[in-house]
Design an enzyme around this catalytic site. Sequence first.
Site, PDB file in Angstrom:
ATOM      1  N   ASP A 193       0.837  -1.206   0.000  1.00 34.51           N
ATOM      2  CA  ASP A 193       0.000   0.000   0.000  1.00 34.51           C
ATOM      3  C   ASP A 193       0.867   1.250   0.000  1.00 34.51           C
ATOM      4  OD1 ASP A 193      -2.512   1.169  -0.134  1.00 34.51           O
ATOM      5  OD2 ASP A 193      -2.609   1.480   2.031  1.00 34.51           O
ATOM      6  N   ILE A 428       3.498  45.350  26.799  1.00 32.55           N
ATOM      7  CA  ILE A 428       4.921  45.056  26.969  1.00 32.55           C
ATOM      8  C   ILE A 428       5.731  45.942  26.035  1.00 32.55           C
ATOM      9  CG2 ILE A 428       6.712  43.292  26.725  1.00 32.55           C
ATOM     10  CD1 ILE A 428       4.565  41.189  27.344  1.00 32.55           C
ATOM     11  N   ASP A 539      16.380  42.170  11.505  1.00 27.89           N
ATOM     12  CA  ASP A 539      16.082  43.162  12.545  1.00 27.89           C
ATOM     13  C   ASP A 539      16.667  42.704  13.885  1.00 27.89           C
ATOM     14  OD1 ASP A 539      15.047  45.560  13.495  1.00 27.89           O
ATOM     15  OD2 ASP A 539      13.105  44.685  14.005  1.00 27.89           O
TER      16      ASP A 539
END
Length: 740
Positions: A193, A428, A539
């Site tokens: 299979d 934050i 960054d």
Amino acid sequence: MPLAQLADPWQKMAVESPSDSAENGQQIMDEPMGEEEINPQTEEVSIKEIAITHHVKEGHEKADPSQFELLKVLGQGSFGKVFLVKKISGSDARQLYAMKVLKKATLKVRDRVRTKMERDILVEVNHPFIVKLHYAFQTEGKLYLILDFLRGGDLFTRLSKEVMFTEEDVKFYLAELALALDHLHSLGIIYRDLKPENILLDEEGHIKLTDFGLSKESIDHEKKAYSFCGTVEYMAPEVVNRRGHTQSADWWSFGVLMFEMLTGTLPFQGKDRKETMTMILKAKLGMPQFLSPEAQSLLRMLFKRNPANRLGAGPDGVEEIKRHSFFSTIDWNKLYRREIHPPFKPATGRPEDTFYFDPEFTAKTPKDSPGIPPSANAHQLFRGFSFVAITSDDESQAMQTVGVHSIVQQLHRNSIQFTDGYEVKEDIGVGSYSVCKRCIHKATNMEFAVKIIDKSKRDPTEEIEILLRYGQHPNIITLKDVYDDGKYVYVVTELMKGGELLDKILRQKFFSEREASAVLFTITKTVEYLHAQGVVHRDLKPSNILYVDESGNPESIRICDFGFAKQLRAENGLLMTPCYTANFVAPEVLKRQGYDAACDIWSLGVLLYTMLTGYTPFANGPDDTPEEILARIGSGKFSLSGGYWNSVSDTAKDLVSKMLHVDPHQRLTAALVLRHPWIVHWDQLPQYQLNRQDAPHLVKGAMAATYSALNRNQSPVLEPVGRSTLAQRRGIKKITSTAL
């Protein structure tokens, strides 16, 4: 060359019908076979009762249902369910598994036999590329199989929608598959299979062969099986005509998979099941000429209609395949030990994430109870032990249009609102397109951070994909959850309780070069990992490097905020494997990628300079103008002598100068930074306190001014289109959009 020759590597290719001649391609088929017994409706079934005995993971105690906590439903059908479960006791407590639960009363005898077969085969099998059965047990009414939980999805749907690959990449997957098949064959098992959805990826990108419900054990190589089973497009001719088949049938299916991976289409596919079987028995197939001679040769040797002539069918078995020139570059011992890096790492997220599973199931409350039989168009029960739900035709078409962003689109199908699961707390940090807040998960009372992104200002797709794919790295922030309410995307991550790295270091009264080296090693090792995967952060300012806790250990450092990060992609938007990148990427694309990677190293150089001296190289304070800062950066001049530098070693100064080199081409790569003596011989570095400027507020202001100047939206100076090398190369008269 493979795949690169196709504008769309997964487009359908014309396959000749049985009556066609193959004038344009070399023939790869030998003599056609008869179709004496083509009857897709029949299937032989052994009628017998079975008894599933217990199986216990080596070194562990006997298991029962009470030892597993149900987390999510992964699949459901008429006679059972599949759950994501967590072991709650024993030496493997907290380990995640997939639990397949089958209700005895609703199992047909045929299904009982198959379940027994799965269990028996898996007990015998222990191989790095085959799914592992950890426990098997039963209660009065149910059968339980506890298996690997594989989070990577199946190989073909993932890679065909997300990644460009080459013959070299295909070779890796086929080689791992060949080892898995050979192991089964050595146990007397015919797989039968072999199809795409039964080849799964683990979180690293290695394959796992799954679903043994159609496998058939044979006593020896002469023992033939006659059952008509498997997926017709992948069937060998001797399976189709039911003359009896041996393990050689698996190598035909192996060839079908190889053809599909290299061309994006199946070699034999008619308008219906019967026509497909006729093509398998009789059709001539043209060999795609963009394939390498080695690939064409291997396909010809696998597509032999006489199974005795098929490669792999001889007395040497898999060794015949391993010796073929297509696999000449494979180190089979290293491959078996999983020492060869896969070409592609799936975006799997956290261990318990189920992004590759249908939300229809994963949104349900997990209960170990008999499932209600689904309607005729409901999802199929299981696709093997991977438990990836099959999509309907409509969904399948929709998935094709989703394209490269399918993972994120799938994530965003969650209809639950963010505030239903989380309580939002104080800010934050605030950015130009997002705000970051502390939040509390209501169910567990655990603290997290949530980045709320305004979709009208920024597309968060790339950021989320990168976190899904690479967030399991110990020094990359971990993605916990994603919500999308249409206007905003809520990206939930672990909370950085230790604050910014630079804050902690500048407040630390005693700080030595040895400690600085350990910090830089951890960060650079993480950046090297990203660059090797074709990811640039772009960054890497100090405010994006934080501690997850207050220990101050280098292990608790996390690189955060991938909002500007990029993954290397081909022009059609698909990700590129390292092998693809090296062979087929336009020079200007690689040049841009190299420039971005060099910028990451420059940022780390600024961080190192500041750690050693207590001040920044290009800004004296928060009042410096952007023009002044950019002029200093552009000149490439900075001081490495006098003052605070008197307490710094020469090897440290050498590394700083090479990381901050004004020419990005001469700047060190991440790999070269890691090989620098100041990193390699960290244990020989001074342990005395560095003499640094003690003015953290000035440093923070100067650092902010530096990156503010760099990130200013400057108006680009545009030259005539004809001056563009890209335009000249392509003969483009007009450019409609420009990506800067």
